[in-house]
Structures are given as C-alpha cells and as structure tokens.
Scaffold this active site. Structure first.
Site, PDB file in Angstrom:
ATOM      1  N   SER A 113       0.817  -1.206   0.000  1.00 41.55           N
ATOM      2  CA  SER A 113       0.000   0.000   0.000  1.00 41.55           C
ATOM      3  C   SER A 113       0.863   1.274   0.000  1.00 41.55           C
ATOM      4  CB  SER A 113      -0.950  -0.066   1.196  1.00 41.55           C
ATOM      5  OG  SER A 113      -1.931   0.922   1.090  1.00 41.55           O
ATOM      6  N   MET A 114       0.641   2.187   0.947  1.00 37.79           N
ATOM      7  CA  MET A 114       1.400   3.436   0.932  1.00 37.79           C
ATOM      8  C   MET A 114       2.895   3.199   1.093  1.00 37.79           C
ATOM      9  SD  MET A 114       0.685   6.842   3.154  1.00 37.79           S
ATOM     10  CE  MET A 114       1.628   6.299   4.566  1.00 37.79           C
ATOM     11  N   ASP A 166      -9.286  -2.915  -5.682  1.00 39.63           N
ATOM     12  CA  ASP A 166      -9.040  -3.986  -4.706  1.00 39.63           C
ATOM     13  C   ASP A 166      -9.843  -3.766  -3.418  1.00 39.63           C
ATOM     14  OD1 ASP A 166      -7.700  -2.004  -3.277  1.00 39.63           O
ATOM     15  OD2 ASP A 166      -5.708  -2.899  -3.510  1.00 39.63           O
ATOM     16  N   HIS A 210      -7.542  -5.392  -0.566  1.00 37.51           N
ATOM     17  CA  HIS A 210      -6.328  -4.596  -0.372  1.00 37.51           C
ATOM     18  C   HIS A 210      -5.491  -5.124   0.800  1.00 37.51           C
ATOM     19  CE1 HIS A 210      -3.967  -0.942  -0.787  1.00 37.51           C
ATOM     20  NE2 HIS A 210      -4.065  -0.744   0.515  1.00 37.51           N
TER      21      HIS A 210
END
Ligand SMILES: *[C@@H]1O[C@H](CO)[C@@H](O)[C@H](O)[C@H]1NC(C)=O
Ligand SMILES: *[C@@H]1O[C@H](CO)[C@@H](O)[C@H](O)[C@H]1NC(C)=O
Ligand SMILES: *[C@@H]1O[C@H](CO)[C@@H](O)[C@H](O)[C@H]1NC(C)=O
Ligand SMILES: *[C@@H]1O[C@H](CO)[C@@H](O)[C@H](O)[C@H]1NC(C)=O
Ligand SMILES: *[C@@H]1O[C@H](CO)[C@@H](O)[C@H](O)[C@H]1NC(C)=O
Ligand SMILES: CC(=O)N[C@H]1CO[C@H](CO)[C@@H](O)[C@@H]1O
Length: 404
Positions: free
Chosen positions: A176-177, A339, A373
């Site tokens: 992710s980030m 997602d 996700h």
C-alpha cells in the site's frame, strides 16, 4: 539421525545464505505507534493530560471508548503560517522496533497483519533482525515533513546496513502506501546506488496515483467501521494526516472522473482547491501542495520490480452528497473496479514500468483476482507468489516440505 539432521541444517544454511535479505515496508495505519502525554489542556475532563509511553496505534479500547481523547492525541497540527506540520501540542510519539518486523506483524494482540508472511519467510530460512528486517514508520507524515523525510533517510541506511552485514543485495517488499515510500526513496537514488544495494522490489497494492477514498475522509470523514466514533470526529483526525493528502487522486491520471458530487457541484481531481474550500477545510489546499509532487510522476524505480496487485473487488470511486452538506452525513457510494480500497486506475500505473525503455532493469506485474487490499498481505496464494519471487521457494514448491 543426528548426522542427518546436522547435514540437513547445514544444507539449509547454505541454501538460505545464498538468498537475498528482505526488508518489509508496511502501509498506512500499518505500524504500531506509541505516545507520551504532557498536555496543558484536553478536549474533555475525562482525557488524560499526562501519561508515560502507551500504545496509540492501534489501541482499539481507546478508539472505541475514549474516541475524543484519542483523536486529539493522534491528530496532527498544521501551521499554515510557516507551512509546518507536527504532533498535537503536548503529545510525543515514537515508532517501536525499528529495523524489525515486530512492530507490524500485529498491530495489537487481536489485529494480525504481516504475521503469517513473516512466519513463512522465517520457516524458509530468513532470520529475524539479520536477513529479515522491517521498516515501521509514523504513517501520518509524508516525506515532505521532517519526520517523513527522516524515515526515508533511515530506510536508506537500513538497506545499506543490511547489505553491509550480509554481503548481499536487499529485496524490498512493500504494501500500500509503503510502495509510495519506497518509490520515493528509489526515485531519489542514483542508478549506481540502486545497482549496488537493491536486488529486487516487490510492491503490493500500491496507490501510485492516489485513491478516491481520501476525498470522503476530507469531505465528511470515515469512521472505518468503529461504531462509537462519529464521522465528524474521524474527519478531525483524517484531515490532518499529511499522508491523507499524499493519497489524494493525482489529476493527470483521473481525468474528468467525478470523485465527489453535491447538488451544487461535481468535483474532479482538477478541482481539489475548490473542493477544500467548499468542504470547509481551506488549509487542505496547502497541505496538498506539500505532497503533490512527491511521487505523482510514478517514475520507474530503476530496480528489478514485480508489481503485485488485485482486481475484482468493488471499490468506492465516487461519493454523492445530498442537500445537507458534508458535516455528519454519509454519502452515497458509487463503486468501480479495484481492490476494495485502491482504484484500478491507480493500481495499474505500475504497468508503465514494464513498457519498453522505461528502465534497464526488469519489470513485471502479477495481477490477482478478488483479493482485498489488506488481504494481499495475508492471502496464501499471494504469499506463495511473493516467496517465489523472493527466491525463497521454487515455483510450485509450496506443498513440499523443505526438509524431511
Ligand atoms: C512553526 O511554528 C510553530 C509554532 O506555531 C513552531 O512550533 C514550529 O517550530 C515552527 N516550525 C518551523 C519549521 O519553523
Ligand atoms: C528483533 O529486534 C526487535 C527490536 O529490536 C526485538 O524486539 C526482537 O526481540 C528481535 N527479535 C529477534 C528474534 O531477535
Ligand atoms: C556500509 O558500508 C560502507 C562501506 O564500508 C560505509 O561507507 C557505509 O557507511 C555503511 N553503511 C551503513 C549504514 O552501515
Ligand atoms: C454532475 O455530473 C452529472 C453527470 O455525471 C450531471 O448529470 C450533473 O448535472 C452534474 N451536476 C452538477 C451540479 O453540475
Ligand atoms: C508540482 O509540479 C507541477 C508540474 O510540474 C507544477 O506546476 C507545480 O507547481 C508543482 N507544485 C509544487 C507545489 O511544487
Ligand atoms: C539522486 C537524488 O535525486 N538525490 C537527491 C535526494 O534528495 C536529497 C534531498 O532532497 C537531494 O539533496 C539529493 O540530490
């Protein structure tokens, strides 16, 4: 028998010694944070003014039962005059377990995160704190602030230190980030540095062009399923995270898609200044400028890369508000492809690294179906693919025991 075991363990060592060390970088809300309080004032007489170090993230009892106090401790403060962002007054924070996976294997005893992935890696011969490292960080700050920039520097040092102590180039795994953090680091290093230190990068579910969800956070807030937390309260926290601005939709990729609508106006990624004015948070305009150009060009990383993401989960792509404004309301959500958290348009941006001429080192994508996700870090099929890409198991080896 004993000789066998010894021989086997020597073999295992020889095999794993040849495998590159791994550093994992988690995503937004993916690292434990601790806080210490010495506040002059609080938002309610029930909130503590003073305390020794305690778990701030992810502290479910505090989030549920002391939401006001918790939000006032976790929010950041932005000073528009000198364009600086820092903790709320009287709140000191720290990120425990630097260099180790300890601080994100679970976020509290009931919220496992990378635990299974880490256990699998260890069972295949990686050694915690030696060949398996972790880079937890204060996910509220982006590299445009001192705290966020320090993290990038420390991550760079961790790569070098791991290389120095193992004699092997390092594989980076991010979620992710964390993918934006690693991309920012790599884009800022010379090709010599990348060729010397980085074996491979496996970004999972990276929001390269932002996501629609932060629009909702800034407009009305998202209590993320915590039933006792009002959206207004959640918004107070979410608007202040520097990273919730870094994660806004990047105009050049979202085109004219309507992200937020009200009876008066449709807002696309080109209208973010008006959007922040209209939702009553003009400081958002300046916060966004800080983070706007950190990674928005989605430049090729310049290392061998296998970009993993999933599709096929309904993902919010537009939020419709009624005549009642943005405060204390729940928007009507229009879903699209993605997602479940990050939209397809953003996840897919890493495809451009695979185009001819994008970079000299190799680039591939592995696309999964219907895995959420966060599911990407716990799903067995994905973990198996990850272990293969890291060279920890051979393709199709998953069912075979490593040793007897
Ligand atoms: C900005 O101002 C605040 C006080 O309002 C101060 O605490 C902070 O140190 C200043 N930051 C910078 C970078 O000057
Ligand atoms: C790894 O380092 C962390 C943080 O320093 C420590 O808490 C943990 O016990 C260590 N784990 C192992 C297996 O050495
Ligand atoms: C790694 O080793 C090199 C060469 O000895 C040295 O210059 C560098 O400072 C070391 N880096 C770290 C983070 O230990
Ligand atoms: C917003 O866009 C929709 C079409 O996507 C259009 O029907 C509507 O009239 C627009 N609303 C405003 C206020 O412009
Ligand atoms: C970001 O980049 C764009 C395009 O290069 C530029 O127009 C803009 O001024 C930059 N913004 C900031 C805050 O630096
Ligand atoms: C190679 C490269 O782009 N290095 C830059 C990384 O960021 C620092 C701090 O912003 C710059 O000083 C470097 O030039």
């Amino acid at each position: 028998m004993a000789v066998w075991l010894l021989a086997a363990s020597l073999l295992l060592r020889a095999a794993t010694a040849a495998k590159p060390p791994v550093i994992i970088v988690p995503g937004l809300e993916g690292s434990q944070l601790e806080a210490k309080l010495d506040k002059k004032e609080t938002v309610s007489p029930f909130c503590a003014k003073k305390s020794d170090w305690f778990r701030l993230w992810m502290n479910v009892p505090d989030i549920l039962f002391k939401s006001k106090c918790w939000v006032d401790n976790v929010r950041l403060a932005y000073n528009q005059k000198n364009n600086s962002i820092f903790n709320a007054p009287g709140v000191e924070t720290r990120v425990p377990y630097w260099g180790s996976t300890e601080g994100f294997e679970e976020l509290n005893p009931y919220t496992p995160a990378f635990k299974t992935m880490v256990q699998k890696m260890v069972s295949l011969g990686l050694e915690k704190n030696k060949t398996l490292r972790g880079a937890p960080y204060d996910f509220r700050y982006a590299p445009s602030s001192r705290v966020g920039a320090d993290f990038i520097l420390r991550l760079k040092e961790l790569v070098e230190e791991t290389y120095n102590s193992t004699g092997r180039r390092v594989s980076l795994v991010s979620h992710s980030m964390g993918c934006l953090e690693v991309l920012y680091l790599l884009n800022n290093q010379s090709q010599e540095w990348k060729d010397k230190y980085v074996e491979k990068w496996i970004p999972m579910s990276g929001p390269y062009g932002g996501a629609a969800e932060p629009m909702r956070c800034h407009a009305s807030g998202d209590n993320e399923g915590f039933p006792t937390v009002s959206t207004l309260l959640a918004r107070r926290e979410q608007r202040t995270y520097e990273t919730n601005h870094w994660l806004l939709p990047v105009p050049q990729y979202w085109g004219d898609a309507v992200l937020v609508s009200s009876p008066e106006r449709n807002y696309t990624a080109h209208d973010l200044d008006d959007f922040f004015d209209d939702v009553g948070f003009p400081a958002g305009k300046w916060l966004r400028r800080r983070t706007q150009n950190l990674t928005s060009r989605v430049e090729a990383p310049g290392v061998d890369v296998v970009c993993m993401y999933s599709m096929g989960v309904p993902t919010a792509e537009s939020f419709a508000y009624g005549p009642g404004g943005f405060d204390d309301v729940t928007p009507t959500i229009v879903n699209g492809e993605g997602d479940g958290t990050v939209n397809a348009v953003s996840l897919k941006l890493c495809e451009r690294w695979t185009q001819k001429g994008a970079q000299t080192r190799s680039a591939r994508t592995r696309v999964f179906s219907k895995i959420t996700h966060t599911g990407m870090v716990t799903d067995e099929v994905v973990i198996q693919a990850l272990l293969e890409e890291l060279g920890l198991t051979a393709p199709g080896d998953s069912q075979l025991p490593i040793l007897v």
